[in-house]
Design a protein around this motif. Structure first.
Motif, short mmCIF file in Angstrom:
data_model
loop_
_atom_site.label_atom_id
_atom_site.label_comp_id
_atom_site.label_asym_id
_atom_site.label_seq_id
_atom_site.Cartn_x
_atom_site.Cartn_y
_atom_site.Cartn_z
N ILE A 24 -11.79 52.66 11.61
CA ILE A 24 -11.01 52.75 10.39
C ILE A 24 -10.16 51.49 10.25
O ILE A 24 -9.90 50.79 11.22
CB ILE A 24 -10.09 53.99 10.38
CG1 ILE A 24 -9.19 54.00 11.61
CG2 ILE A 24 -10.91 55.26 10.31
CD1 ILE A 24 -8.24 55.17 11.66
N SER A 25 -9.73 51.21 9.03
CA SER A 25 -8.96 50.00 8.77
C SER A 25 -7.56 50.11 9.37
O SER A 25 -7.07 51.20 9.67
CB SER A 25 -8.84 49.78 7.26
OG SER A 25 -8.03 50.80 6.68
N ASP A 27 -4.64 49.56 7.96
CA ASP A 27 -3.71 50.25 7.08
C ASP A 27 -3.89 51.76 7.17
O ASP A 27 -2.91 52.51 7.22
CB ASP A 27 -3.90 49.79 5.64
CG ASP A 27 -3.41 48.36 5.40
OD1 ASP A 27 -2.67 47.85 6.27
OD2 ASP A 27 -3.78 47.77 4.37
N LYS A 28 -5.13 52.19 7.18
CA LYS A 28 -5.40 53.63 7.26
C LYS A 28 -4.97 54.18 8.61
O LYS A 28 -4.41 55.28 8.69
CB LYS A 28 -6.89 53.89 7.03
CG LYS A 28 -7.22 55.38 6.96
CD LYS A 28 -8.69 55.60 6.62
CE LYS A 28 -9.00 57.08 6.53
NZ LYS A 28 -10.44 57.33 6.19
N ALA A 29 -5.20 53.41 9.67
CA ALA A 29 -4.79 53.85 11.01
C ALA A 29 -3.28 54.00 11.08
O ALA A 29 -2.76 54.97 11.65
CB ALA A 29 -5.27 52.85 12.06
N ARG A 31 -1.28 54.64 8.64
CA ARG A 31 -0.89 55.81 7.85
C ARG A 31 -1.13 57.10 8.63
O ARG A 31 -0.29 58.02 8.62
CB ARG A 31 -1.66 55.85 6.54
CG ARG A 31 -1.19 56.96 5.60
CD ARG A 31 -1.83 56.89 4.23
NE ARG A 31 -3.25 57.23 4.27
CZ ARG A 31 -4.23 56.36 4.11
NH1 ARG A 31 -3.97 55.08 3.92
NH2 ARG A 31 -5.49 56.74 4.15
N ILE A 32 -2.24 57.18 9.34
CA ILE A 32 -2.54 58.37 10.14
C ILE A 32 -1.51 58.54 11.24
O ILE A 32 -1.02 59.66 11.49
CB ILE A 32 -3.96 58.27 10.73
CG1 ILE A 32 -5.01 58.41 9.62
CG2 ILE A 32 -4.19 59.34 11.79
CD1 ILE A 32 -6.42 58.12 10.06
N GLU A 35 1.67 59.86 9.71
CA GLU A 35 1.51 61.26 9.31
C GLU A 35 1.52 62.19 10.52
O GLU A 35 2.05 63.31 10.45
CB GLU A 35 0.23 61.43 8.51
CG GLU A 35 0.29 60.79 7.12
CD GLU A 35 -1.03 60.84 6.40
OE1 GLU A 35 -2.05 61.20 7.04
OE2 GLU A 35 -1.07 60.52 5.19
N THR A 130 -8.74 62.50 14.11
CA THR A 130 -9.37 61.93 12.91
C THR A 130 -10.85 62.27 12.86
O THR A 130 -11.40 62.65 11.81
CB THR A 130 -9.18 60.41 12.89
OG1 THR A 130 -7.78 60.11 12.89
CG2 THR A 130 -9.83 59.80 11.66
N ASN A 134 -12.58 64.73 10.03
CA ASN A 134 -13.66 64.25 9.17
C ASN A 134 -14.91 65.12 9.29
O ASN A 134 -15.55 65.45 8.29
CB ASN A 134 -14.00 62.80 9.52
CG ASN A 134 -12.90 61.83 9.14
OD1 ASN A 134 -12.05 62.13 8.31
ND2 ASN A 134 -12.89 60.66 9.75
N ALA A 140 -5.90 66.95 5.66
CA ALA A 140 -5.27 66.21 6.74
C ALA A 140 -3.89 66.76 7.10
O ALA A 140 -3.60 67.03 8.27
CB ALA A 140 -5.16 64.73 6.38
N ARG A 141 -3.02 66.91 6.10
CA ARG A 141 -1.66 67.37 6.38
C ARG A 141 -1.68 68.73 7.07
O ARG A 141 -0.98 68.96 8.06
CB ARG A 141 -0.85 67.47 5.08
CG ARG A 141 0.55 68.03 5.31
CD ARG A 141 1.19 68.56 4.03
NE ARG A 141 2.40 69.31 4.33
CZ ARG A 141 2.41 70.59 4.68
NH1 ARG A 141 1.27 71.26 4.79
NH2 ARG A 141 3.56 71.21 4.94
#
Length: 307
Positions: A24-25, A27-29, A31-32, A35, A130, A134, A140-141
């Protein structure tokens, strides 16, 4: 001095054999990770609300990759075993390699872990969370909160039953200490296990109740909108056991059935339905209030003995 497990070998084996996880990118990592940290805090709130237990002790939440997870778990398990036991021969290397292989497999399955021995701290395995989210196409939340509630319930358990880690260490110490200078540690370990049926049974009961209680609490959270979907898809995926339960099972030769969430969850559900969470929570106040192996499968007998 050689320990029963060569921890460097265990960790290096785990890191070598464990796949990295989903690509994963950055930025996405990030964010995860954020969260999951938020879910860790919310999970404690939900665990307290449902279980009727409260926490006042500090704890750290670590969101880790699989390599970091293997390192933290190795530290946890190492802290459980007695120190200063000299084991001859190649036993530590073999045990380390075997444990590392187990960690490599579990690193792709175990979502989180509360560590009462080092920290205390909550570990959340970001790549595996993750990957499974998926695969099951989950919100996700909701999924993060569901996981965090389970692990934070363990935090509450260990805080209100501070005697449990000591009992674990005591039983493991009784098992391993006579193996010092043994010429065949593995053979003698098997002999010791057969002679310690009552101790192994008690540890099985403790782990089953802790895991079952955490499962019941996480499934009673009302603020998780998609909880029925999560439960259905997760259960269809197969039985899930905690890392600690799995490692203890491998080490002590316990039957897998005795360590599954299902056995403990059935006991806890019955008791909570009968006397509520407040009544159930008395179990954490004393070692003798935990069920025997027979009571674990017949909670009405436990109620008759303790009420």
């Amino acid at each position: 001095m050689k320990q029963f497990v060569d921890w460097d070998i265990a960790l290096s084996t785990a890191k070598t054999l464990t796949p990295a996880g989903p690509a994963i990118s950055g930025d996405k990592a990030a964010r995860i990770v954020e969260e999951l940290r938020i879910a860790g805090g919310q999970g404690l709130v939900e665990a307290e609300k449902v279980s009727k237990l409260t926490s006042t002790a500090p704890s750290t939440t670590l969101v880790v990759d699989r390599g970091g997870w293997a390192k933290a778990v190795s530290q946890n398990f190492q802290a459980m075993l007695p120190t200063g036991i000299e084991v001859p021969g190649a036993v530590p290397v073999i045990a380390g390699a075997e444990l590392g292989a187990v960690l490599a497999v579990l690193g792709t399955r175990v979502l989180g872990q509360f560590d009462p021995f080092v920290g205390p701290r909550l570990l959340l395995n970001a790549p595996t969370i993750t990957q499974i989210r998926n695969e099951l196409n989950l919100n996700a939340r909701d999924f993060y909160l569901w996981i965090a509630t389970h692990e934070q319930t363990h935090r509450l358990q260990f805080e209100h039953a501070a005697w449990i880690p000591g009992v674990m260490q005591q039983i493991l110490g009784t098992l391993f200490e006579p193996l010092a200078d043994s010429k065949n540690s593995k053979l003698e370990l098997g002999t010791r296990l057969k002679a310690m049926k009552s101790e192994v049974s008690e540890l099985t009961s403790i782990m089953s109740v802790l895991e079952g209680h955490a499962m019941v609490v996480m499934n009673d959270v009302r603020s998780i909108g998609s909880i029925k979907t999560i439960r259905r898809r997760f259960e269809a995926r197969g039985e899930n056991r905690s890392l600690l339960a799995t490692l203890l099972g491998k080490l002590l030769g316990m039957e897998a059935k005795a360590l599954q969430y299902k056995r403990g969850a059935k006991f806890v559900r019955h008791v909570v339905d009968e006397i509520g969470y407040e009544g159930f929570n008395e179990i954490f106040t004393a070692r003798e209030l935990f069920p025997s192996s027979e009571e674990l499968d017949h909670p009405e007998r436990w109620l008759a003995r303790t009420r």
